[in-house]
Design an enzyme around this catalytic site. Structure first.
Site, PDB file in Angstrom:
ATOM      1  N   CYS A   2      26.995   3.860 -59.289  1.00  0.00           N
ATOM      2  CA  CYS A   2      26.898   5.327 -59.782  1.00  0.00           C
ATOM      3  C   CYS A   2      27.188   6.374 -58.838  1.00  0.00           C
ATOM      4  O   CYS A   2      27.228   6.223 -57.653  1.00  0.00           O
ATOM      5  CB  CYS A   2      25.630   5.482 -59.935  1.00  0.00           C
ATOM      6  SG  CYS A   2      24.881   4.468 -61.392  1.00  0.00           S
ATOM      7  N   ARG A  27      32.691   4.000 -58.005  1.00  0.00           N
ATOM      8  CA  ARG A  27      31.324   3.815 -58.116  1.00  0.00           C
ATOM      9  C   ARG A  27      30.569   3.358 -59.090  1.00  0.00           C
ATOM     10  O   ARG A  27      29.530   2.787 -59.271  1.00  0.00           O
ATOM     11  CB  ARG A  27      30.667   4.738 -57.484  1.00  0.00           C
ATOM     12  CG  ARG A  27      30.971   5.384 -56.179  1.00  0.00           C
ATOM     13  CD  ARG A  27      30.227   6.399 -55.660  1.00  0.00           C
ATOM     14  NE  ARG A  27      29.004   6.099 -55.390  1.00  0.00           N
ATOM     15  CZ  ARG A  27      28.278   5.660 -54.287  1.00  0.00           C
ATOM     16  NH1 ARG A  27      29.330   5.770 -53.244  1.00  0.00           N
ATOM     17  NH2 ARG A  27      27.357   5.473 -54.323  1.00  0.00           N
ATOM     18  N   TRP A  74      26.855   3.033 -63.516  1.00  0.00           N
ATOM     19  CA  TRP A  74      27.210   1.901 -63.618  1.00  0.00           C
ATOM     20  C   TRP A  74      25.834   1.234 -63.774  1.00  0.00           C
ATOM     21  O   TRP A  74      24.792   1.108 -62.993  1.00  0.00           O
ATOM     22  CB  TRP A  74      27.671   1.221 -62.019  1.00  0.00           C
ATOM     23  CG  TRP A  74      27.840  -0.313 -62.046  1.00  0.00           C
ATOM     24  CD1 TRP A  74      29.029  -0.935 -62.218  1.00  0.00           C
ATOM     25  CD2 TRP A  74      26.988  -1.325 -61.563  1.00  0.00           C
ATOM     26  NE1 TRP A  74      29.097  -2.212 -61.978  1.00  0.00           N
ATOM     27  CE2 TRP A  74      27.712  -2.642 -61.542  1.00  0.00           C
ATOM     28  CE3 TRP A  74      25.557  -1.587 -61.286  1.00  0.00           C
ATOM     29  CZ2 TRP A  74      27.282  -3.672 -61.310  1.00  0.00           C
ATOM     30  CZ3 TRP A  74      24.986  -2.793 -61.151  1.00  0.00           C
ATOM     31  CH2 TRP A  74      25.605  -3.960 -61.338  1.00  0.00           C
ATOM     32  N   ASN A 100      21.263   8.028 -58.540  1.00  0.00           N
ATOM     33  CA  ASN A 100      21.884   6.703 -58.020  1.00  0.00           C
ATOM     34  C   ASN A 100      21.084   6.141 -57.282  1.00  0.00           C
ATOM     35  O   ASN A 100      20.166   6.503 -56.507  1.00  0.00           O
ATOM     36  CB  ASN A 100      22.980   7.260 -57.102  1.00  0.00           C
ATOM     37  CG  ASN A 100      23.445   6.318 -56.339  1.00  0.00           C
ATOM     38  OD1 ASN A 100      24.331   6.300 -55.094  1.00  0.00           O
ATOM     39  ND2 ASN A 100      23.610   4.853 -57.000  1.00  0.00           N
ATOM     40  N   GLY A 101      20.827   4.915 -57.640  1.00  0.00           N
ATOM     41  CA  GLY A 101      19.571   3.598 -57.159  1.00  0.00           C
ATOM     42  C   GLY A 101      18.722   3.303 -58.188  1.00  0.00           C
ATOM     43  O   GLY A 101      19.265   3.002 -59.310  1.00  0.00           O
ATOM     44  N   GLU A 493      39.557 -14.833 -49.228  1.00  0.00           N
ATOM     45  CA  GLU A 493      39.708 -13.633 -49.432  1.00  0.00           C
ATOM     46  C   GLU A 493      40.589 -13.412 -50.539  1.00  0.00           C
ATOM     47  O   GLU A 493      40.542 -12.733 -51.320  1.00  0.00           O
ATOM     48  CB  GLU A 493      39.936 -12.670 -48.250  1.00  0.00           C
ATOM     49  CG  GLU A 493      40.454 -11.500 -48.414  1.00  0.00           C
ATOM     50  CD  GLU A 493      39.281 -10.489 -49.103  1.00  0.00           C
ATOM     51  OE1 GLU A 493      38.238 -11.009 -49.035  1.00  0.00           O
ATOM     52  OE2 GLU A 493      39.879  -9.518 -49.253  1.00  0.00           O
ATOM     53  N   LYS A 497      40.245 -11.632 -54.251  1.00  0.00           N
ATOM     54  CA  LYS A 497      41.046 -10.522 -54.649  1.00  0.00           C
ATOM     55  C   LYS A 497      41.536 -10.815 -56.235  1.00  0.00           C
ATOM     56  O   LYS A 497      41.523 -10.239 -57.096  1.00  0.00           O
ATOM     57  CB  LYS A 497      42.426 -10.305 -53.993  1.00  0.00           C
ATOM     58  CG  LYS A 497      42.087  -9.631 -52.507  1.00  0.00           C
ATOM     59  CD  LYS A 497      41.651  -8.397 -52.588  1.00  0.00           C
ATOM     60  CE  LYS A 497      40.180  -8.068 -52.612  1.00  0.00           C
ATOM     61  NZ  LYS A 497      39.490  -7.948 -51.535  1.00  0.00           N
ATOM     62  N   GLU A 500      38.627 -10.512 -58.760  1.00  0.00           N
ATOM     63  CA  GLU A 500      38.276  -9.375 -59.185  1.00  0.00           C
ATOM     64  C   GLU A 500      39.067  -8.588 -59.830  1.00  0.00           C
ATOM     65  O   GLU A 500      38.511  -7.776 -60.729  1.00  0.00           O
ATOM     66  CB  GLU A 500      37.228  -8.768 -57.922  1.00  0.00           C
ATOM     67  CG  GLU A 500      38.465  -8.344 -56.752  1.00  0.00           C
ATOM     68  CD  GLU A 500      37.578  -7.820 -55.514  1.00  0.00           C
ATOM     69  OE1 GLU A 500      36.468  -7.223 -55.658  1.00  0.00           O
ATOM     70  OE2 GLU A 500      38.080  -7.853 -54.489  1.00  0.00           O
ATOM     71  N   HIS A 516      36.924 -34.147 -51.891  1.00  0.00           N
ATOM     72  CA  HIS A 516      35.458 -34.533 -52.054  1.00  0.00           C
ATOM     73  C   HIS A 516      34.861 -34.197 -53.490  1.00  0.00           C
ATOM     74  O   HIS A 516      33.637 -33.693 -53.488  1.00  0.00           O
ATOM     75  CB  HIS A 516      34.694 -34.365 -51.007  1.00  0.00           C
ATOM     76  CG  HIS A 516      35.151 -34.899 -49.527  1.00  0.00           C
ATOM     77  ND1 HIS A 516      35.187 -36.197 -49.538  1.00  0.00           N
ATOM     78  CD2 HIS A 516      35.712 -34.433 -48.883  1.00  0.00           C
ATOM     79  CE1 HIS A 516      35.468 -36.610 -48.328  1.00  0.00           C
ATOM     80  NE2 HIS A 516      36.014 -35.478 -47.794  1.00  0.00           N
ATOM     81  N   LYS A 617      32.545  -0.209 -56.393  1.00  0.00           N
ATOM     82  CA  LYS A 617      32.850  -0.231 -54.993  1.00  0.00           C
ATOM     83  C   LYS A 617      31.801  -0.240 -53.958  1.00  0.00           C
ATOM     84  O   LYS A 617      31.741  -0.918 -53.029  1.00  0.00           O
ATOM     85  CB  LYS A 617      33.850   0.734 -54.662  1.00  0.00           C
ATOM     86  CG  LYS A 617      34.486   0.553 -53.271  1.00  0.00           C
ATOM     87  CD  LYS A 617      35.755   1.158 -53.103  1.00  0.00           C
ATOM     88  CE  LYS A 617      36.470   0.703 -51.724  1.00  0.00           C
ATOM     89  NZ  LYS A 617      36.930  -0.715 -51.692  1.00  0.00           N
TER      90      LYS A 617
HETATM   91  C1  G6P Z   1      31.532  -4.503 -53.248  1.00  0.00           C
HETATM   92  C2  G6P Z   1      32.784  -4.500 -53.509  1.00  0.00           C
HETATM   93  C3  G6P Z   1      33.900  -5.304 -52.544  1.00  0.00           C
HETATM   94  C4  G6P Z   1      33.188  -4.941 -50.860  1.00  0.00           C
HETATM   95  C5  G6P Z   1      31.796  -5.510 -50.915  1.00  0.00           C
HETATM   96  C6  G6P Z   1      30.881  -5.009 -49.780  1.00  0.00           C
HETATM   97  O1  G6P Z   1      31.065  -5.857 -54.000  1.00  0.00           O
HETATM   98  O2  G6P Z   1      33.537  -4.368 -54.725  1.00  0.00           O
HETATM   99  O3  G6P Z   1      35.030  -4.850 -52.527  1.00  0.00           O
HETATM  100  O4  G6P Z   1      33.813  -5.819 -50.160  1.00  0.00           O
HETATM  101  O5  G6P Z   1      30.878  -4.521 -52.070  1.00  0.00           O
HETATM  102  O6  G6P Z   1      31.127  -3.394 -49.709  1.00  0.00           O
HETATM  103  P1  G6P Z   1      30.897  -2.815 -48.141  1.00  0.00           P
HETATM  104  O7  G6P Z   1      31.349  -1.312 -48.448  1.00  0.00           O
HETATM  105  O8  G6P Z   1      29.789  -3.072 -47.519  1.00  0.00           O
HETATM  106  O9  G6P Z   1      32.202  -3.375 -47.386  1.00  0.00           O
END
Ligand code: G6P
Length: 622
Positions: A2, A27, A74, A100-101, A493, A497, A500, A516, A617
């Protein structure tokens, strides 16, 4: 999770609020809304869907007020729908709130209010907030001794309401009883105030309002603020007024725009040479890594028996990428943990533990909670964030910053490579203080660090083969990523990517572990991506990949100039060569083509690269 924006000034609020919401959409983006004060009543425009829908709403066009609050959601409590969208009004339509929260005790509060005759129309936790404020405001009015002005009465009501809330919140409140003011407060969710000239701005984070001002007030928990167009007054949790200094933000407003790129993600991938260069910045002096903001003595560091790196998502992968570096160079064991797991498993943390928290936003709720837990257990805490003044950086004993500039795309790219860069610099500083590393070793790593920006630039110049692989891959249902050692971290990683932003199911595996169990999933035509950048492990990884080729897998390998010479290229379907660097730093280079691959696959599928479904994010809920 949010995003909230506020404006109070002399201009029509709605265009400024809409522009701010568009910048905060990363957000959350399942519904959006605005409320403004129109003479003596509050007008709301809101709907399900993205911010762009709001632009076209008839109600939005009718908003004339110069004071307004806005929200992009969100969903946590209640499905995305018009009725669950923010702003929420109280039953008398005298107060409007964006939030937000999460309010954890909203069911009890709802019951309390229902017993007093309040009714609710949404399924949200937020709706209790305007109604609680309304309830406490009416109590204030009943107090005949009370001769406060309306604004202070609302402030008192907001404070009484906030004291009842359990959970996290940043809220903006407007009321028909204070037509020239707005009240904001936060607890554990981010909120900044931008100071303008006869106008002021509020936002969940800095980039949303960076084009209007560079002077920001960074709020702490339970600091209440009354804003007018010409004034900003701060009150502590006992409602005593106090003064606060602004912080000047040096980010360029253009940095929060796409700058000619199609999406933020591709812009941010391309910004990595600069982000890494800026993060190294002036930390290297006479071949040494300097951290003036840390006062770690040799005695203190020698007393440590454990370093924890705690984070979420991509930031956690950055921790994994440096675990071996720290262990090898500092001779201190390192545990990398997911913040939401760390919190609930009674980790062994005490004064002999250094806890490092990595977070791009500096606001991730689980990481923040893990930090608080570590402080309670007497560990020293160190924050690595990208956002000056963020909650995690302010809560920690020490804070150091990546200088990646604002990262807007939900999928993190430049923050990741900058985090590994900074963590490596930190490792060199620790190892040098501990005297566990020779000057030659430091020089070798520093030289390599300095050459990274141009190595990343080389990768970025050679992207055509990757776009061809993406064209052949985008219809796949499953993709596997494998690697050994630090390449396994890169595979994790890279897999994240892809998942997501392309919604393709993908798994990352330590190459030697595949047989395994998981190898049972390999069948003809499955895409497997192997990362092979460590000369010592080439043979082992290649034979693991061959086990998959035999079973019909389509294979792509990422090699560097050294490992390329050790492989028979004809056995793979695709070979991508990246510049060679030392293995401590190779994740910074080898992830770049894989970020690109995820990007191109997502584009081929016609998806919204910057705003993938179900994600946000900044995850400010637990
Ligand atoms: C969310 C985002 C990720 C990010 C993670 C941690 O899941 O979609 O891209 O890596 O949060 O966020 P931060 O701001 O703590 O790095």
């Amino acid at each position: 999770m949010c995003g909230i924006v506020g404006y109070i000034g002399k201009q029509k609020a709605s265009p400024i609020l809409l522009a701010g919401l568009s910048k905060l959409e990363y957000r959350g983006y399942d519904s959006a809304g605005i409320a403004t004060i129109e003479k003596d009543f509050i007008k709301v425009a809101k709907d399900k869907g993205r911010v762009e829908n709001l632009y076209n709403l008839k109600e939005t066009k009718e908003l004339e007020g110069t004071i307004g609050i806005a929200h992009t959601r969100w969903a946590t409590h209640g499905i995305p729908s018009k009725i669950n969208s923010h702003p929420h009004l109280d039953i008398t339509e005298s107060f409007a709130v964006v939030h937000n929260g999460i309010i954890e005790n909203y069911i009890e509060l709802k019951k309390f209010l229902e017993e007093k005759g309040y009714e609710f129309i949404s399924d949200t936790d937020t709706e209790v907030i305007p109604n609680l404020i309304s309830y406490f405001y009416s109590q204030e009015m009943e107090d005949s001794q009370n001769n406060k002005n309306a604004c202070l009465r609302v402030l008192k009501a907001v404070k009484n309401a906030c004291e009842k809330l359990i959970g996290s919140f940043s809220i903006e409140v407007i009321s028909k009883y204070m037509p020239d003011n707005m009240i904001v407060v936060r607890k554990d969710s981010p909120l900044v105030i931008g100071k303008g000239n006869s106008e002021n701005y509020i936002a969940s984070d800095i980039p949303a309002i960076l084009s209007y001002t560079k002077d920001f007030y960074l709020l702490n928990n339970f600091e209440y603020v009354i804003l007018s167009k010409d004034n900003i007054k701060f009150y502590d949790n006992k409602l005593n007024e106090f003064t606060k200094q602004t912080t000047t933000i040096t980010w360029d407003a253009m940095a929060a725009d796409k700058g000619g790129y199609e999406d933020f993600m591709i812009k941010e991938i391309n910004e990595q040479p600069t982000a890494v260069r800026e993060t190294i910045g002036s930390r290297i002096e006479n071949g040494k890594c300097i951290f003036p903001e840390l006062d770690f003595s040799k005695e203190y560091l020698s007393s440590l028996n454990l370093i924890y790196i705690v984070a979420c998502g991509t930031a956690m992968h950055a921790g994994l990428a440096v675990k071996n570096t720290i262990e090898k160079l500092c001779k201190i064991p390192v545990i990398v943990d997911i913040a939401s797991e760390f919190r609930y498993r009674n980790p062994i943390v005490n004064e002999k533990t250094l806890c490092i928290f990595v977070s791009q936003s500096g606001e991730t709720a689980d990481t923040l909670a893990a930090l608080k837990l570590s402080k309670e257990n007497h560990a020293k805490t160190l924050a690595i964030t990208n956002v000056i003044g963020s909650s995690i950086s302010r809560e920690a004993d020490f804070a150091i910053y990546t200088h990646a500039g604002p990262e807007i795309a939900v999928a993190s790219t430049k923050a990741y490579t900058s985090q590994i860069t900074l963590l490596t610099l930190l490792t060199l500083y620790l190892a040098e203080t501990l005297q566990t590393i020779s000057q030659n070793e430091i020089r070798e790593i520093v030289d390599e660090l300095l050459s990274l920006p141009s190595k990343i630039e080389n990768v970025l110049k050679n992207i055509d083969p990757i776009s061809i692989i993406a064209k052949n891959m985008f219809k796949e249902k499953d993709v596997f990523y494998i690697g050994r050692g630090v390449d396994y971290v890169t595979s994790q990683e890279a897999s994240l990517k892809l998942k997501e932003i392309s919604y393709i199911h993908s798994e990352s595996y330590a190459a030697g572990e595949l047989k395994h169990g998981t190898i049972a999933l390999i069948e003809k035509g499955i895409n497997v991506i192997g990362i092979i950048t460590d000369s010592n492990l080439v043979k082992k990884t290649v034979s693991n990949i061959e086990e998959l080729t035999t079973r019909g897998a389509i294979t792509t390998v990422i090699v560097n100039e050294a490992t390329e010479k050790q492989i028979d290229k004809t056995i793979f379907d695709n070979v991508i060569v990246v510049p060679e660097t030392i293995s401590y730093l190779s994740p910074i280079v080898s992830i770049v083509p894989l970020q690109m691959l995820a990007y191109f696959v997502s584009k081929e599928k016609g998806l919204d690269v910057d705003k993938p479904r179900n994600l946000a994010k900044s995850v400010t809920v637990e």
